[in-house]
Design an enzyme around this catalytic site. Sequence first.
Site, PDB file in Angstrom:
ATOM      1  N   TYR A 160     -12.396  67.154  11.189  1.00  0.00           N
ATOM      2  CA  TYR A 160     -13.474  66.543  11.983  1.00  0.00           C
ATOM      3  C   TYR A 160     -12.957  66.145  13.379  1.00  0.00           C
ATOM      4  O   TYR A 160     -13.704  66.072  14.344  1.00  0.00           O
ATOM      5  CB  TYR A 160     -14.075  65.353  11.238  1.00  0.00           C
ATOM      6  CG  TYR A 160     -15.469  64.987  11.706  1.00  0.00           C
ATOM      7  CD1 TYR A 160     -16.507  65.903  11.652  1.00  0.00           C
ATOM      8  CD2 TYR A 160     -15.741  63.714  12.190  1.00  0.00           C
ATOM      9  CE1 TYR A 160     -17.789  65.559  12.075  1.00  0.00           C
ATOM     10  CE2 TYR A 160     -17.022  63.354  12.603  1.00  0.00           C
ATOM     11  CZ  TYR A 160     -18.036  64.289  12.549  1.00  0.00           C
ATOM     12  OH  TYR A 160     -19.296  63.931  12.963  1.00  0.00           O
ATOM     13  N   LYS A 167     -17.446  59.689  17.108  1.00  0.00           N
ATOM     14  CA  LYS A 167     -18.327  58.898  16.229  1.00  0.00           C
ATOM     15  C   LYS A 167     -17.841  57.444  16.136  1.00  0.00           C
ATOM     16  O   LYS A 167     -18.655  56.533  15.985  1.00  0.00           O
ATOM     17  CB  LYS A 167     -18.413  59.527  14.835  1.00  0.00           C
ATOM     18  CG  LYS A 167     -19.157  60.864  14.780  1.00  0.00           C
ATOM     19  CD  LYS A 167     -20.612  60.760  15.198  1.00  0.00           C
ATOM     20  CE  LYS A 167     -21.391  62.032  14.873  1.00  0.00           C
ATOM     21  NZ  LYS A 167     -22.747  62.033  15.447  1.00  0.00           N
TER      22      LYS A 167
END
Length: 259
Positions: A160, A167
Amino acid sequence: MSDLLNLKGKNIVVMGVANERSLAWGVAESLFTAGANVIFTYRKERSLEKLQRTLEKGGHEARMIVQCDVNEDASLHEAFGKIGEEVGIIHGVVHSLAFAHQEDLRNRFVETTRSGYAFAQDTSAYSLIATANEARSYMTEGGSIVTMSYLGAERVVDGYNVMGVAKAALEASVRYLANDLGKENIRVNAISAGAVRTLAAKGVPSFNTILNKIEETAPLKRNVTQEEVADMTIAMLSKLSSGVTGETIYVDAGYHIMG
Ligand code: 1JT
């Protein structure tokens, strides 16, 4: 139920429908059911075409569809100007946007480029702040802003990478925005969605492995659906959550609590 939600006739802006699998589309469908006026923004012409076809297929009518590139201040300003002029008051915004360069999700994290880092932050985190600042001019009756996050913000999810850092910034921005906008009675929250097979998940080599691991490990022993993410988003937009702001709510079958 619709009475409890108090979303009937409310003007809600939905950003980030790429196709009918998009989390944003699930939210839009539930908003239609709740009787809200749904205003869509899109970036690419291709998304507009898909959106129009999807709306037609579902027998839904958008209140308005506006072009908006969140990487450009002028585009955001113009888009919200048009929305404000047309509907007067905005009651809610769904920010369901993120982007990073492919190579930054493929390469080793340590090899993240300066430009790739800046691009992911700009598109996926700063865009919420800029959106909130434009939207608040028309959120004169208070309202609710909801964004989409992912577990990679606070845990290392292999692959990720730069999105996880973006995020993390997004979730921190939710808290700072919540504090700043509270005096205008605008709530700001994030939904941390479990893995859902969307366009964003396409091309993630390890996605099947992630889905299988969740099925084995999560308390509910399954993955979540687009509808379940939509339901919680609707709750966060609605009167049901009037006392909640600055929060990240997990819709992940309980996966994140596991050791
Ligand atoms: C982006 C992408 C944002 C994929 C995303 C995302 N938020 C969640 N996903 C799904 C995902 C992606 C990866 C992953 C786990 C889940 C791709 C385009 C950029 C924005 O890694 C294990 C990579």
